[in-house]
Enzyme design. Structure first.
Site, PDB file in Angstrom:
ATOM      1  N   ALA A   8       0.841  -1.212   0.000  1.00  0.00           N
ATOM      2  CA  ALA A   8       0.000   0.000   0.000  1.00  0.00           C
ATOM      3  C   ALA A   8       0.871   1.255   0.000  1.00  0.00           C
ATOM      4  O   ALA A   8       0.470   2.300   0.491  1.00  0.00           O
ATOM      5  CB  ALA A   8      -0.925  -0.014   1.219  1.00  0.00           C
ATOM      6  N   ASN A  95      13.642  -7.977  -2.994  1.00  0.00           N
ATOM      7  CA  ASN A  95      12.299  -8.109  -3.567  1.00  0.00           C
ATOM      8  C   ASN A  95      11.925  -9.520  -4.003  1.00  0.00           C
ATOM      9  O   ASN A  95      10.745  -9.891  -3.967  1.00  0.00           O
ATOM     10  CB  ASN A  95      12.127  -7.117  -4.725  1.00  0.00           C
ATOM     11  CG  ASN A  95      11.987  -5.681  -4.216  1.00  0.00           C
ATOM     12  OD1 ASN A  95      11.924  -5.463  -3.004  1.00  0.00           O
ATOM     13  ND2 ASN A  95      11.931  -4.714  -5.111  1.00  0.00           N
ATOM     14  N   ASN A 120      10.113  -4.349  -8.737  1.00  0.00           N
ATOM     15  CA  ASN A 120      11.324  -4.440  -9.568  1.00  0.00           C
ATOM     16  C   ASN A 120      12.377  -5.370  -8.980  1.00  0.00           C
ATOM     17  O   ASN A 120      12.388  -5.576  -7.773  1.00  0.00           O
ATOM     18  CB  ASN A 120      11.929  -3.030  -9.711  1.00  0.00           C
ATOM     19  CG  ASN A 120      11.304  -2.265 -10.850  1.00  0.00           C
ATOM     20  OD1 ASN A 120      11.118  -2.806 -11.937  1.00  0.00           O
ATOM     21  ND2 ASN A 120      10.977  -1.006 -10.613  1.00  0.00           N
ATOM     22  N   ARG A 151       5.701   7.310 -21.032  1.00  0.00           N
ATOM     23  CA  ARG A 151       6.823   8.261 -20.945  1.00  0.00           C
ATOM     24  C   ARG A 151       7.348   8.591 -22.349  1.00  0.00           C
ATOM     25  O   ARG A 151       7.694   9.733 -22.633  1.00  0.00           O
ATOM     26  CB  ARG A 151       7.940   7.669 -20.079  1.00  0.00           C
ATOM     27  CG  ARG A 151       7.555   7.635 -18.615  1.00  0.00           C
ATOM     28  CD  ARG A 151       8.701   7.164 -17.743  1.00  0.00           C
ATOM     29  NE  ARG A 151       8.311   7.205 -16.343  1.00  0.00           N
ATOM     30  CZ  ARG A 151       8.655   6.305 -15.437  1.00  0.00           C
ATOM     31  NH1 ARG A 151       9.412   5.276 -15.771  1.00  0.00           N
ATOM     32  NH2 ARG A 151       8.260   6.433 -14.191  1.00  0.00           N
ATOM     33  N   HIS A 175      12.300  -3.838 -18.808  1.00  0.00           N
ATOM     34  CA  HIS A 175      11.976  -2.593 -18.090  1.00  0.00           C
ATOM     35  C   HIS A 175      13.210  -2.175 -17.287  1.00  0.00           C
ATOM     36  O   HIS A 175      13.226  -2.185 -16.063  1.00  0.00           O
ATOM     37  CB  HIS A 175      10.761  -2.830 -17.186  1.00  0.00           C
ATOM     38  CG  HIS A 175      10.364  -1.630 -16.385  1.00  0.00           C
ATOM     39  ND1 HIS A 175       9.950  -0.449 -16.959  1.00  0.00           N
ATOM     40  CD2 HIS A 175      10.305  -1.428 -15.043  1.00  0.00           C
ATOM     41  CE1 HIS A 175       9.668   0.428 -16.008  1.00  0.00           C
ATOM     42  NE2 HIS A 175       9.882  -0.137 -14.829  1.00  0.00           N
TER      43      HIS A 175
HETATM   44  N1  NAI Z   1       7.100  -1.969 -12.901  1.00  0.00           N
HETATM   45  C1  NAI Z   1       7.092  -0.644 -12.866  1.00  0.00           C
HETATM   46  O1  NAI Z   1       6.866   0.018 -13.880  1.00  0.00           O
HETATM   47  C2  NAI Z   1       7.348   0.057 -11.576  1.00  0.00           C
HETATM   48  C3  NAI Z   1       7.788  -0.645 -10.486  1.00  0.00           C
HETATM   49  N2  NAI Z   1       7.999  -0.030  -9.284  1.00  0.00           N
HETATM   50  C4  NAI Z   1       8.417  -0.874  -8.185  1.00  0.00           C
HETATM   51  O2  NAI Z   1       7.280  -1.087  -7.328  1.00  0.00           O
HETATM   52  C5  NAI Z   1       7.736  -1.367  -6.004  1.00  0.00           C
HETATM   53  C6  NAI Z   1       6.987  -0.478  -5.002  1.00  0.00           C
HETATM   54  O3  NAI Z   1       7.358   0.859  -5.163  1.00  0.00           O
HETATM   55  P1  NAI Z   1       6.762   1.982  -4.180  1.00  0.00           P
HETATM   56  O4  NAI Z   1       5.308   1.803  -4.045  1.00  0.00           O
HETATM   57  O5  NAI Z   1       7.298   3.272  -4.639  1.00  0.00           O
HETATM   58  O6  NAI Z   1       7.461   1.565  -2.795  1.00  0.00           O
HETATM   59  P2  NAI Z   1       6.946   1.890  -1.315  1.00  0.00           P
HETATM   60  O7  NAI Z   1       8.101   1.657  -0.414  1.00  0.00           O
HETATM   61  O8  NAI Z   1       6.262   3.207  -1.288  1.00  0.00           O
HETATM   62  O9  NAI Z   1       5.831   0.764  -1.048  1.00  0.00           O
HETATM   63  C7  NAI Z   1       6.136  -0.598  -0.946  1.00  0.00           C
HETATM   64  C8  NAI Z   1       5.232  -1.189   0.106  1.00  0.00           C
HETATM   65  O10 NAI Z   1       5.407  -2.611   0.131  1.00  0.00           O
HETATM   66  C9  NAI Z   1       5.183  -3.001   1.483  1.00  0.00           C
HETATM   67  N3  NAI Z   1       5.704  -4.351   1.719  1.00  0.00           N
HETATM   68  C10 NAI Z   1       6.990  -4.756   1.842  1.00  0.00           C
HETATM   69  N4  NAI Z   1       7.038  -6.079   2.053  1.00  0.00           N
HETATM   70  C11 NAI Z   1       5.770  -6.524   2.030  1.00  0.00           C
HETATM   71  C12 NAI Z   1       5.179  -7.799   2.153  1.00  0.00           C
HETATM   72  N5  NAI Z   1       5.902  -8.909   2.367  1.00  0.00           N
HETATM   73  N6  NAI Z   1       3.830  -7.896   2.071  1.00  0.00           N
HETATM   74  C13 NAI Z   1       3.081  -6.795   1.886  1.00  0.00           C
HETATM   75  N7  NAI Z   1       3.578  -5.561   1.745  1.00  0.00           N
HETATM   76  C14 NAI Z   1       4.916  -5.432   1.818  1.00  0.00           C
HETATM   77  C15 NAI Z   1       5.902  -1.930   2.298  1.00  0.00           C
HETATM   78  O11 NAI Z   1       5.479  -1.937   3.650  1.00  0.00           O
HETATM   79  C16 NAI Z   1       5.512  -0.676   1.530  1.00  0.00           C
HETATM   80  O12 NAI Z   1       4.358  -0.051   2.079  1.00  0.00           O
HETATM   81  C17 NAI Z   1       9.254  -1.150  -6.026  1.00  0.00           C
HETATM   82  O13 NAI Z   1       9.914  -2.391  -6.161  1.00  0.00           O
HETATM   83  C18 NAI Z   1       9.476  -0.296  -7.261  1.00  0.00           C
HETATM   84  O14 NAI Z   1      10.766  -0.437  -7.796  1.00  0.00           O
HETATM   85  C19 NAI Z   1       7.759   1.299  -9.109  1.00  0.00           C
HETATM   86  C20 NAI Z   1       7.317   2.059 -10.168  1.00  0.00           C
HETATM   87  C21 NAI Z   1       7.103   1.503 -11.493  1.00  0.00           C
HETATM   88  O1  OAA Z   2      12.458   3.774 -11.792  1.00  0.00           O
HETATM   89  C1  OAA Z   2      12.131   2.930 -10.941  1.00  0.00           C
HETATM   90  O2  OAA Z   2      12.906   2.316 -10.209  1.00  0.00           O
HETATM   91  C2  OAA Z   2      10.677   2.602 -10.804  1.00  0.00           C
HETATM   92  C3  OAA Z   2      10.183   2.201 -12.129  1.00  0.00           C
HETATM   93  O3  OAA Z   2      10.309   1.081 -12.528  1.00  0.00           O
HETATM   94  C4  OAA Z   2       9.758   3.286 -13.027  1.00  0.00           C
HETATM   95  O4  OAA Z   2       9.319   4.363 -12.561  1.00  0.00           O
HETATM   96  O5  OAA Z   2       9.858   3.073 -14.233  1.00  0.00           O
END
Ligand code: NAI
Ligand code: OAA
Length: 311
Positions: A8, A95, A120, A151, A175
Site C-alpha cells: 500500500a 524483492n 522491480n 513516458r 523494463h
Molecule cells: N514496474 C514498474 O513500472 C514500476 C515498479 N515499481 C516498483 O514497485 C515497487 C513499489 O514501489 P513503491 O510503491 O514506490 O514503494 P513503497 O516503499 O512506497 O511501497 C512498498 C510497500 O510494500 C510493502 N511491503 C513490503 N514487504 C511486504 C510484504 N511482504 N507484504 C506486503 N507488503 C509489503 C511496504 O510496507 C511498503 O508499504 C518497487 O519495487 C518499485 O521499484 C515502481 C514504479 C514503477
Molecule cells: O524507476 C524505478 O525504479 C521505478 C520504475 O520502474 C519506473 O518508474 O519506471
C-alpha cells in the site's frame, strides 16, 4: 469485480486511488505488512468519495490474506523501490523473497486470479512469479511497457510540441535503464510517422530520455515515481476487468515469439478478461531485432540470480 493490491506504498495506493475514482472495479483491497498502513491509506482514499463522486469499496488490511479471497486481479507492488544512483536490478536481493511469498499467499485465497507484477526488477519478478506459482502464462502479466510507452509519448509530445494524446508509440524489451527499446520507427503523430516532424537527433534524444525516465524521476524525487506507475497499472487492470482487449506492451512469458523462449520480457499483447489473450508478434527491423536479443540476454542474466529463491 474485486482487485487486491499488495503493497500500500506509493505505487499501490496510487493505483487503488485511480481504480476507485475511475470506477474500474467495485471492490479494492489494499494489503500491506506494515501494521495499520493499508487501513490508513484505504480510509484516506475512501474519504475522497463524496467530493469526487465514486462508489468503489476500498478497504485495507495488515497481512490478512483471507480478506483478499476471490480477487479477480491481484497487483503485486510490495518490496523496496530504488534510491537515486541505483538500478532496478539492485533490488532483486530483497524483492525476490517478498514477491515469491506474496504470490504464494495470494493463490491460497484466489486460485483463479490474474496476477499483475509491478515490483522491480519487474521482468525477473514476473518470471519468478510464473515459475513459483506454476500458473498458466496468460495469468501472469508484468507491468512496465504501459508506463515506459506513456513516458515515450510524453517526451515525443514535448519534442513535437503537440498533445500527448495525439501521439501513438510503444516501448518493448526489458523494463531497465539500458534494456528498453522505444520503437521510434513506428511512433506516429495522428497517424503520421514522427520522423516527418523531428530530426534523427531529436528522436534519439527522445528515446534516450525515455529509457532513463524512471531514473530521472528517482533523482528528482529521492525515491522512484508513483503517479504514472499507479495510473499505468490501473490502465492495465481496466483492460483485464472490463475485457477491453487493448494492445499494451507487457512483460509476458515467451515461447518462441520474437525469437525468445523461457523469459518474461515486454512485447505487445492483447489484454482482456483472460489476461494475456494474444502476443502480437510483429516484424522488427534488423536493428530492433539486435536490440531485442541484447535486452533479452540482460534479462536472462538477471533471471539466473533466482536460482536460490526458486530452489
Ligand atoms: N514496474 C514498474 O513500472 C514500476 C515498479 N515499481 C516498483 O514497485 C515497487 C513499489 O514501489 P513503491 O510503491 O514506490 O514503494 P513503497 O516503499 O512506497 O511501497 C512498498 C510497500 O510494500 C510493502 N511491503 C513490503 N514487504 C511486504 C510484504 N511482504 N507484504 C506486503 N507488503 C509489503 C511496504 O510496507 C511498503 O508499504 C518497487 O519495487 C518499485 O521499484 C515502481 C514504479 C514503477
Ligand atoms: O524507476 C524505478 O525504479 C521505478 C520504475 O520502474 C519506473 O518508474 O519506471
Amino acid at each position: 469485480m474485486k482487485v487486491t493490491i499488495v503493497g500500500a506504498g506509493n505505487v499501490g495506493a496510487t493505483c487503488a486511488d485511480v481504480i476507485a475514482y475511475r470506477g474500474i472495479a467495485s471492490e479494492v483491497v489494499l494489503l500491506d505488512i506494515k501494521e495499520g498502513f493499508a487501513e490508513g491509506k484505504a480510509m484516506d482514499i475512501s474519504q475522497c468519495k463524496t467530493n469526487t463522486g465514486w462508489n468503489t469499496n476500498v478497504t485495507g488490511v495488515t497481512n490478512d490474506y483471507a480478506k483478499t479471497a476471490d480477487s479477480d486481479v491481484v497487483v503485486i507492488t510490495s518490496g523496496i523501490p530504488r534510491k537515486p544512483g541505483m538500478t532496478r536490478e539492485e533490488l532483486i536481493g530483497i524483492n525476490a523473497g517478498i514477491v515469491k511469498s506474496v504470490a504464494e499467499n495470494i493463490l491460497k485465497y484466489s486460485p483463479n486470479t490474474i496476477i499483475v507484477v509491478v515490483s522491480n526488477p519487474m521482468d525477473t519478478m514476473t518470471y519468478l512469479t510464473l515459475k513459483a506459482t506454476g500458473l498458466p502464462k496468460n495469468r501472469i502479466i508484468g507491468m512496465g511497457g504501459a508506463l515506459d510507452s506513456s513516458r515515450f509519448k510524453y517526451y515525443l509530445s514535448k519534442a513535437l510540441d503537440k498533445p500527448a494524446n495525439d501521439v501513438s508509440a510503444m516501448v518493448i524489451g526489458g523494463h531497465g535503464d539500458t534494456t528498453m527499446i522505444p520503437l521510434t520507427r513506428l511512433a506516429a503523430y495522428n497517424g503520421i510517422p514522427v520522423s516527418e516532424f523531428l530530426s534523427q537527433e531529436a528522436l534519439d534524444k527522445v528515446a534516450a530520455d525515455t529509457m532513463v525516465g524512471g531514473a530521472t524521476l528517482t533523482g528528482l524525487l529521492g525515491t522512484s515515481a508513483w503517479y504514472a506507475p499507479g495510473a499505468s497499472v490501473a490502465y492495465l487492470v481496466d483492460s483485464i476487468l472490463n475485457d477491453q482487449k487493448k494492445m499494451i506492451a507487457c512483460s509476458v512469458f515467451l515461447e518462441g515469439e520474437y525469437g525468445q523462449s523461457d523469459i518474461c520480457i515486454g512485447v505487445p499483447c492483447i489484454i482482456g478478461k483472460n489476461g494475456v489473450e494474444q502476443i502480437v508478434d510483429i516484424q522488427l527491423d534488423e536493428k530492433e531485432k539486435g536490440l531485442f536479443a541484447k535486452s533479452a540476454d540482460a534479462v536472462r542474466n538477471m533471471n539466473a540470480d533466482l536460482k536460490s529463491v526458486l530452489a
